[in-house]
Design a protein around this motif. Structure first.
Motif, PDB file in Angstrom:
ATOM      1  N   ASP A 189       0.835  -1.197   0.000  1.00 15.11           N
ATOM      2  CA  ASP A 189       0.000   0.000   0.000  1.00 15.11           C
ATOM      3  C   ASP A 189       0.876   1.256   0.000  1.00 15.11           C
ATOM      4  O   ASP A 189       0.801   2.088   0.907  1.00 15.11           O
ATOM      5  CB  ASP A 189      -0.922  -0.014   1.222  1.00 15.11           C
ATOM      6  N   ILE A 190       1.683   1.385  -1.024  1.00 11.34           N
ATOM      7  CA  ILE A 190       2.577   2.541  -1.128  1.00 11.34           C
ATOM      8  C   ILE A 190       1.838   3.714  -1.755  1.00 11.34           C
ATOM      9  O   ILE A 190       0.817   3.540  -2.416  1.00 11.34           O
ATOM     10  CB  ILE A 190       3.838   2.206  -1.955  1.00 11.34           C
ATOM     11  N   ASP A 191       2.384   4.895  -1.550  1.00 12.65           N
ATOM     12  CA  ASP A 191       1.802   6.094  -2.147  1.00 12.65           C
ATOM     13  C   ASP A 191       2.501   6.484  -3.438  1.00 12.65           C
ATOM     14  O   ASP A 191       1.929   7.237  -4.240  1.00 12.65           O
ATOM     15  CB  ASP A 191       1.879   7.254  -1.155  1.00 12.65           C
ATOM     16  N   ALA A 192       3.729   6.011  -3.640  1.00 11.12           N
ATOM     17  CA  ALA A 192       4.465   6.388  -4.856  1.00 11.12           C
ATOM     18  C   ALA A 192       5.638   5.441  -5.075  1.00 11.12           C
ATOM     19  O   ALA A 192       6.169   4.838  -4.136  1.00 11.12           O
ATOM     20  CB  ALA A 192       4.967   7.826  -4.765  1.00 11.12           C
ATOM     21  N   ILE A 193       6.027   5.343  -6.324  1.00 16.05           N
ATOM     22  CA  ILE A 193       7.318   4.766  -6.729  1.00 16.05           C
ATOM     23  C   ILE A 193       8.239   5.942  -7.031  1.00 16.05           C
ATOM     24  O   ILE A 193       7.842   6.917  -7.679  1.00 16.05           O
ATOM     25  CB  ILE A 193       7.167   3.878  -7.979  1.00 16.05           C
ATOM     26  N   HIS A 194       9.476   5.840  -6.568  1.00 18.23           N
ATOM     27  CA  HIS A 194      10.414   6.963  -6.685  1.00 18.23           C
ATOM     28  C   HIS A 194      11.755   6.473  -7.231  1.00 18.23           C
ATOM     29  O   HIS A 194      12.298   5.477  -6.753  1.00 18.23           O
ATOM     30  CB  HIS A 194      10.615   7.584  -5.288  1.00 18.23           C
ATOM     31  N   LYS A 238       8.629   5.648 -19.319  1.00 18.72           N
ATOM     32  CA  LYS A 238       7.295   5.465 -19.893  1.00 18.72           C
ATOM     33  C   LYS A 238       6.682   4.142 -19.457  1.00 18.72           C
ATOM     34  O   LYS A 238       5.495   4.088 -19.067  1.00 18.72           O
ATOM     35  CB  LYS A 238       7.389   5.521 -21.425  1.00 18.72           C
ATOM     36  N   GLU A 239       7.453   3.074 -19.498  1.00 18.10           N
ATOM     37  CA  GLU A 239       6.930   1.760 -19.144  1.00 18.10           C
ATOM     38  C   GLU A 239       6.644   1.656 -17.647  1.00 18.10           C
ATOM     39  O   GLU A 239       5.671   1.016 -17.232  1.00 18.10           O
ATOM     40  CB  GLU A 239       7.918   0.672 -19.569  1.00 18.10           C
ATOM     41  N   THR A 240       7.486   2.282 -16.825  1.00 14.72           N
ATOM     42  CA  THR A 240       7.234   2.277 -15.385  1.00 14.72           C
ATOM     43  C   THR A 240       5.923   2.982 -15.072  1.00 14.72           C
ATOM     44  O   THR A 240       5.113   2.488 -14.279  1.00 14.72           O
ATOM     45  CB  THR A 240       8.393   2.959 -14.634  1.00 14.72           C
ATOM     46  N   HIS A 241       5.716   4.127 -15.698  1.00 18.60           N
ATOM     47  CA  HIS A 241       4.463   4.864 -15.503  1.00 18.60           C
ATOM     48  C   HIS A 241       3.261   4.016 -15.926  1.00 18.60           C
ATOM     49  O   HIS A 241       2.252   3.925 -15.204  1.00 18.60           O
ATOM     50  CB  HIS A 241       4.501   6.164 -16.311  1.00 18.60           C
ATOM     51  N   ARG A 242       3.379   3.370 -17.071  1.00 18.38           N
ATOM     52  CA  ARG A 242       2.268   2.543 -17.563  1.00 18.38           C
ATOM     53  C   ARG A 242       1.989   1.387 -16.616  1.00 18.38           C
ATOM     54  O   ARG A 242       0.819   1.074 -16.316  1.00 18.38           O
ATOM     55  CB  ARG A 242       2.594   1.996 -18.960  1.00 18.38           C
ATOM     56  N   PHE A 253       4.171   8.402  -9.455  1.00 18.80           N
ATOM     57  CA  PHE A 253       5.505   8.092  -9.959  1.00 18.80           C
ATOM     58  C   PHE A 253       6.311   9.387  -9.940  1.00 18.80           C
ATOM     59  O   PHE A 253       5.956  10.359 -10.601  1.00 18.80           O
ATOM     60  CB  PHE A 253       5.423   7.523 -11.368  1.00 18.80           C
ATOM     61  N   GLY A 254       7.373   9.396  -9.143  1.00 15.43           N
ATOM     62  CA  GLY A 254       8.212  10.574  -9.032  1.00 15.43           C
ATOM     63  C   GLY A 254       9.667  10.260  -9.302  1.00 15.43           C
ATOM     64  O   GLY A 254      10.147   9.160  -9.024  1.00 15.43           O
ATOM     65  N   ILE A 255      10.367  11.228  -9.859  1.00 15.96           N
ATOM     66  CA  ILE A 255      11.795  11.072 -10.172  1.00 15.96           C
ATOM     67  C   ILE A 255      12.552  12.282  -9.649  1.00 15.96           C
ATOM     68  O   ILE A 255      12.069  13.412  -9.717  1.00 15.96           O
ATOM     69  CB  ILE A 255      12.016  10.911 -11.692  1.00 15.96           C
ATOM     70  N   SER A 256      13.751  12.015  -9.141  1.00 17.52           N
ATOM     71  CA  SER A 256      14.592  13.074  -8.594  1.00 17.52           C
ATOM     72  C   SER A 256      15.884  13.164  -9.407  1.00 17.52           C
ATOM     73  O   SER A 256      16.905  12.575  -9.040  1.00 17.52           O
ATOM     74  CB  SER A 256      14.913  12.768  -7.125  1.00 17.52           C
ATOM     75  N   GLY A 294       3.692  13.536 -19.735  1.00 17.57           N
ATOM     76  CA  GLY A 294       2.839  13.106 -18.633  1.00 17.57           C
ATOM     77  C   GLY A 294       3.242  11.772 -18.048  1.00 17.57           C
ATOM     78  O   GLY A 294       2.404  11.038 -17.495  1.00 17.57           O
ATOM     79  N   TRP A 295       4.532  11.437 -18.122  1.00 17.40           N
ATOM     80  CA  TRP A 295       5.009  10.154 -17.612  1.00 17.40           C
ATOM     81  C   TRP A 295       5.368  10.185 -16.128  1.00 17.40           C
ATOM     82  O   TRP A 295       5.662   9.134 -15.555  1.00 17.40           O
ATOM     83  CB  TRP A 295       6.235   9.703 -18.412  1.00 17.40           C
ATOM     84  N   VAL A 296       5.395  11.356 -15.524  1.00 16.83           N
ATOM     85  CA  VAL A 296       5.707  11.466 -14.097  1.00 16.83           C
ATOM     86  C   VAL A 296       4.628  12.306 -13.415  1.00 16.83           C
ATOM     87  O   VAL A 296       4.066  13.224 -14.010  1.00 16.83           O
ATOM     88  CB  VAL A 296       7.100  12.085 -13.846  1.00 16.83           C
TER      89      VAL A 296
END
Length: 509
Positions: A189-194, A238-242, A253-256, A294-296
């Motif tokens: 039950d995570i809120d985001a992948i980072h 793109k594939e991670t977002h999908r 989905f967030g990236i730093s 719109g991938w992130v």
């Protein structure tokens, strides 16, 4: 003109000039995150050989500390170098958690489930931080489990410097990573992948990243090596977002990325900086494209320099990202680890980090900050921490909305369950729509929205019991307002209840 009237005009003029505004501003929504690094036990656990109770205590110490500071998100590293901090079909247990790679931890429960649960209990988001391409942290290959991909798929590896990396140019590597993402999103039950800034590795002088065979095999006709590498990272993003959205659309989905996209000396669109490496040209990452496509859901560039550093000014870089933001939640990554620990003397000033927070708050396109890393404020620099709490984080704040395209759901239907001397208990109907209940101090008439200063409590809704238990001690006066947050962070319209009246009614809607 009387002296008192002159003083009044003086203070009003100061206020109108905005001198006090940024410190007095109490945003209802602002991302306040902290990275909890697990690789080589930077933040947690302190030692992989610590027993489960010690590891639990240390994790709760981090949560409680940042909860007291009114933070609302933790970004926890759950995959550091081809390993996992959770039971995985695709990676061995991390030695940074268990002391020995592949060894199961001695926890009586699923450790990641417990960590997420304890985080949510405190009203804090849990972002699962994964490093996609770092396969080994050093050349001590003897410590690797026989199930590590280095051992089972050596053809996926590229040795560079003293580390091994998954080859981003191989379709089978990207497919493998999609399975890893699907596993964690489906199970927890995570809120985001980072993701952090490690895509292709930072360049080492006179050392070649040998992906020539993959380039020859998979590149398009007339495609340059640089463009091909960037296309590989684009495909990963793109594939991670999908994958995420196909399983749980509300998971972000967030990236730093590294803080400098390009210097303006190589591209007029770049920032006024002289960074030795850039995210576009050296790490082959193009976050501007990811935002446009719109991938992130959010971007958090690592702007780890001081405000006025000549070669890479924090102020200039932050303003550059704000100018180039494209309909994406934008947060700023701040290098708290440099406080009184860097050759740049600016970091000796206790106001350096607070001033960076203040700058972010002043820019409309920016919605918060993330500090690296947890121990930088947890164990050190109490004067900086107190200053931030007093001047900037005196009130809690909700995280920014993840989905701004749809309207929030209607206010939940409630049924009074019971009440005692300490609590008022409600049953919530259709509770799967909501993650948290909020309650505010209120007058008789409901407001369309309540300021954060009126917030008295935020509570995770128990999915199984469907019971909302509100402590009467948190209800100031007879009237209070209830609203709910769905999993996208959208708040429902509030409803005002009267404490004495509801105790005589069978139900309230």
């Amino acid at each position: 003109m009387s002296r008192h009237f002159q003083l009044l005009l003086f203070f009003l003029s100061l206020s109108s000039c905005g001198i006090f505004n940024s410190f007095e501003k109490k945003p209802k929504r602002e991302f306040r995150g902290v990275w909890i690094a697990t690789v080589v036990n930077i933040d947690w656990p302190k030692n992989g050989n610590d027993n489960a109770e010690k590891q639990k205590t240390d994790f709760l110490n981090i949560l409680n500390f940042y909860q007291q500071l009114n933070y609302n998100a933790v970004i926890v590293q759950v995959r550091a170098a081809g390993d996992a901090f959770y039971p995985s079909e695709f990676a061995p247990w991390s030695r940074f958690l268990t002391g020995l790679e592949g060894k199961k931890p001695d926890w009586s429960e699923n450790n990641l489930e417990w960590m997420i649960s304890e985080t949510h209990k405190r009203g804090i988001e849990f972002h699962a931080w994964l490093n996609p391409y770092r396969a080994t942290f050093d050349e001590d290959f003897e410590v690797l489990s026989e199930t590590h991909d280095y051992c089972t798929h050596p053809e996926w590896m590229v040795h560079y410097g003293k580390k091994n990396y998954y080859n981003p140019g191989l379709p089978e590597v990207r497919a493998h990573f999609s399975k890893i993402i699907a596993e964690i999103v489906s199970t927890y039950d995570i809120d985001a992948i980072h993701f952090d800034d490690y895509f292709y590795p930072y360049k080492i002088t006179d050392v070649v990243f040998d992906d020539s065979l993959a380039f020859k095999t998979h590149a398009l006709t007339n495609q340059s090596l640089d463009d091909w590498r960037r296309s590989n990272i684009d495909s990963l993003v793109k594939e991670t977002h999908r994958t995420i959205k196909s399983i749980k659309p509300w998971v972000q989905f967030g990236i730093s990325p590294f803080g400098v996209w390009k210097n303006d000396t190589t591209d007029p669109r770049g920032s006024d900086t002289k960074a030795g490496q850039t995210t576009y040209e050296d790490l082959y990452a193009d976050p501007l494209l990811w935002m446009e496509e719109g991938w992130v859901d959010y971007l958090a560039p690592q702007v780890y320099w001081s405000m006025e550093l000549p070669v890479a000014s924090h102020r200039k870089i932050v303003n550059w990202w704000a100018k180039n933001n494209h309909n994406t939640n934008l947060y700023i990554g701040n290098g708290a680890y440099k406080i009184r620990n860097n050759s740049d003397e600016a970091w000796a000033n206790k106001k350096e980090l607070p001033n960076q927070f203040k700058l972010a708050r002043e820019i409309p396109e920016i919605s918060g900050n993330i500090v690296f890393s947890a121990k930088s404020l947890l164990n050190n620099n109490p004067d900086v921490t107190k200053y931030i709490k007093r001047k900037l984080y005196s009130e809690p704040s909700l995280t920014p909305i993840a989905d701004k395209t749809n309207e929030p759901p209607q206010t939940a239907k409630l049924m009074l369950q019971s009440q005692d001397s300490e609590n008022v208990n409600f049953t919530i109907i259709d509770q799967e729509k909501y993650q948290y209940v909020l309650w505010y101090t209120s007058g008789r008439n409901v407001k369309s929205e309540y300021p954060i200063e009126k917030l008295q409590g935020k509570m995770l809704i128990n999915e199984k019991s469907k019971i909302i238990q509100i402590p009467k001690s948190n209800l100031r006066g007879n009237y209070f307002a209830l609203s709910f947050l769905d999993r996208y962070g959208r708040e429902t319209k509030p409803v005002v209840l009267h404490l004495k009246e509801i105790l005589h009614d069978d139900s309230k809607k």
